[in-house]
Structures are given as structure tokens and as C-alpha cells.
Design a protein around this motif. Structure first.
Motif, PDB file in Angstrom:
ATOM      1  N   LYS A  83      15.422   4.637   8.911  1.00 41.61           N
ATOM      2  CA  LYS A  83      14.336   3.966   9.645  1.00 41.61           C
ATOM      3  C   LYS A  83      13.377   3.228   8.720  1.00 41.61           C
ATOM      4  CE  LYS A  83      14.212   7.434  13.283  1.00 41.61           C
ATOM      5  NZ  LYS A  83      13.455   8.576  13.820  1.00 41.61           N
ATOM      6  N   SER A  84      13.486   3.470   7.421  1.00 39.64           N
ATOM      7  CA  SER A  84      12.573   2.850   6.462  1.00 39.64           C
ATOM      8  C   SER A  84      12.978   1.402   6.201  1.00 39.64           C
ATOM      9  CB  SER A  84      12.571   3.646   5.145  1.00 39.64           C
ATOM     10  OG  SER A  84      13.754   3.381   4.412  1.00 39.64           O
ATOM     11  N   SER A  85      12.201   0.740   5.365  1.00 34.43           N
ATOM     12  CA  SER A  85      12.477  -0.668   5.050  1.00 34.43           C
ATOM     13  C   SER A  85      13.807  -0.856   4.326  1.00 34.43           C
ATOM     14  CB  SER A  85      11.336  -1.255   4.208  1.00 34.43           C
ATOM     15  OG  SER A  85      11.160  -0.500   3.030  1.00 34.43           O
ATOM     16  N   ILE A  86      14.345   0.179   3.690  1.00 31.28           N
ATOM     17  CA  ILE A  86      15.658   0.039   3.048  1.00 31.28           C
ATOM     18  C   ILE A  86      16.795   0.390   4.007  1.00 31.28           C
ATOM     19  CG2 ILE A  86      14.800   0.475   0.718  1.00 31.28           C
ATOM     20  CD1 ILE A  86      16.363   3.207   0.985  1.00 31.28           C
ATOM     21  N   ARG A 107       6.441   0.828  -1.013  1.00 34.25           N
ATOM     22  CA  ARG A 107       6.618   0.706   0.437  1.00 34.25           C
ATOM     23  C   ARG A 107       7.416   1.899   0.981  1.00 34.25           C
ATOM     24  NH1 ARG A 107       9.660  -4.246   2.027  1.00 34.25           N
ATOM     25  NH2 ARG A 107       7.749  -5.275   1.429  1.00 34.25           N
ATOM     26  N   VAL A 108       8.523   2.239   0.308  1.00 32.71           N
ATOM     27  CA  VAL A 108       9.343   3.373   0.761  1.00 32.71           C
ATOM     28  C   VAL A 108       8.528   4.668   0.699  1.00 32.71           C
ATOM     29  CG1 VAL A 108      11.400   4.749   0.253  1.00 32.71           C
ATOM     30  CG2 VAL A 108      11.526   2.253   0.201  1.00 32.71           C
ATOM     31  N   LEU A 157       7.827   6.937   3.985  1.00 32.74           N
ATOM     32  CA  LEU A 157       8.212   8.344   4.035  1.00 32.74           C
ATOM     33  C   LEU A 157       6.989   9.237   4.222  1.00 32.74           C
ATOM     34  CD1 LEU A 157      10.992   8.522   1.300  1.00 32.74           C
ATOM     35  CD2 LEU A 157      11.277   8.512   3.785  1.00 32.74           C
ATOM     36  N   SER A 158       5.898   8.878   3.583  1.00 33.67           N
ATOM     37  CA  SER A 158       4.655   9.631   3.755  1.00 33.67           C
ATOM     38  C   SER A 158       4.233   9.622   5.224  1.00 33.67           C
ATOM     39  CB  SER A 158       3.553   9.030   2.881  1.00 33.67           C
ATOM     40  OG  SER A 158       2.323   9.665   3.140  1.00 33.67           O
ATOM     41  N   HIS A 159       4.266   8.460   5.828  1.00 31.02           N
ATOM     42  CA  HIS A 159       3.888   8.326   7.238  1.00 31.02           C
ATOM     43  C   HIS A 159       4.842   9.114   8.150  1.00 31.02           C
ATOM     44  CE1 HIS A 159       2.384   6.533  10.915  1.00 31.02           C
ATOM     45  NE2 HIS A 159       3.633   6.233  11.237  1.00 31.02           N
ATOM     46  N   LEU A 179       5.727  14.294  -3.159  1.00 29.33           N
ATOM     47  CA  LEU A 179       6.695  13.222  -2.940  1.00 29.33           C
ATOM     48  C   LEU A 179       6.699  12.251  -4.101  1.00 29.33           C
ATOM     49  CD1 LEU A 179       8.773  11.826  -1.069  1.00 29.33           C
ATOM     50  CD2 LEU A 179       6.849  10.580  -0.062  1.00 29.33           C
ATOM     51  N   TYR A 180       7.898  11.934  -4.577  1.00 27.46           N
ATOM     52  CA  TYR A 180       8.076  10.997  -5.677  1.00 27.46           C
ATOM     53  C   TYR A 180       9.270  10.109  -5.365  1.00 27.46           C
ATOM     54  CZ  TYR A 180       8.774   9.317 -10.469  1.00 27.46           C
ATOM     55  OH  TYR A 180       8.926   8.522 -11.579  1.00 27.46           O
ATOM     56  N   VAL A 181       9.058   8.817  -5.415  1.00 26.37           N
ATOM     57  CA  VAL A 181      10.117   7.841  -5.208  1.00 26.37           C
ATOM     58  C   VAL A 181      10.106   6.933  -6.424  1.00 26.37           C
ATOM     59  CG1 VAL A 181      10.955   5.924  -3.776  1.00 26.37           C
ATOM     60  CG2 VAL A 181       9.821   7.869  -2.693  1.00 26.37           C
ATOM     61  N   ASP A 182      11.254   6.789  -7.085  1.00 25.18           N
ATOM     62  CA  ASP A 182      11.307   5.949  -8.278  1.00 25.18           C
ATOM     63  C   ASP A 182      12.569   5.109  -8.251  1.00 25.18           C
ATOM     64  OD1 ASP A 182      10.718   4.814 -10.720  1.00 25.18           O
ATOM     65  OD2 ASP A 182      11.548   6.479 -11.865  1.00 25.18           O
ATOM     66  N   GLY A 183      12.392   3.815  -8.352  1.00 25.96           N
ATOM     67  CA  GLY A 183      13.524   2.903  -8.330  1.00 25.96           C
ATOM     68  C   GLY A 183      13.926   2.511  -9.706  1.00 25.96           C
TER      69      GLY A 183
END
Length: 119
Positions: free
Chosen positions: A45-48, A90-91, A95-97, A115-119
Motif C-alpha cells: 500500500k506504500s509508495s513503493i 516517504r516510505v 509505514l509510521s502512519h 523503525l528504520y528504513v534505509d535504501g
């Protein structure tokens, strides 16, 4: 091309046990399956979402004297020139929301600072 990003968070109502550390244990496999059940729909459901391929949980680890369990995953997406570029901020925000401010993932509670997101 396929690209990866890391996703990490801490589950506060899943007590860590040594069998969670073993990727071939029944406990790891069953917990992994449940986590995919909750994680995949959020990422879709996220932008990716349109380019999302999936995640592979690499580790469940002990946090805070085994009261909490950390989760580490490598997630993949297609990176085609015509697709929107992966934006980790953004992701993270999405995910936070979708996890009520990083507090809920299905029936699991999350550490809101984990929460940690790393590209």
C-alpha cells in the motif's frame, strides 16, 4: 534492475527466545510467516507498492534483556526508469502512519522509536 532496502523495528510484546535466532527453527519459521502477513500488505500500500517484490527476514534478535525482539529484513523492489524513485523518508512516514505512529503491527506492539528504513 532490482534494488534492496533494509527494514528494522522492535516488537515489544514478542519475548525473544533462542530458537528465534535460528533461521531453520519452527519458531523462526512460524513467526516469520506471521510477520510477512502483516508487513507485505503495508508495503504493497506504500509508495513503493507497484514495484515492491518482497522482504526476507534475516534476523530476530534480542532487545532489552530478551523482553523485546528486534526484526531485521532486506526488502526488494524493481527500479525501472519509468517508476517513481525509492524515497526512504516517504516510505518511513507511510509505514509510521500505517502502524499508528509505529505502535501497532497487527496484534504486535512496536517500540515507537525503533523503525528504520534505509535504501
Amino acid at each position: 534492475a532490482v534494488r534492496n532496502f533494509t527494514l528494522n523495528f522492535t516488537i515489544t510484546n514478542l519475548q525473544f527466545t533462542s530458537d528465534l535466532a535460528m533461521t531453520n527453527s519452527k519458531k523462526f519459521k512460524s513467526t516469520e510467516k506471521v510477520m510477512y502477513h502483516y508487513m507485505d500488505p503495508l508495503l504493497q500500500k506504500s509508495s513503493i507498492g507497484p514495484t515492491y517484490i518482497g522482504c526476507k527476514i534475516t534476523t530476530f534478535r534480542s532487545k532489552k534483556e530478551r523482553d523485546d525482539t528486534g526484526l531485521d529484513a532486506i526488502c526488494s523492489y524493481r527500479d525501472n526508469p519509468s517508476d517513481p524513485k525509492f524515497n526512504r523518508v516517504r516510505v518511513y512516514r507511510e509505514l509510521s502512519h500505517m502502524t499508528n505512529g509505529i505502535t501497532k503491527l497487527g496484534h504486535y506492539s512496536l517500540n515507537s522509536q525503533s523503525l528504520y528504513v534505509d535504501g
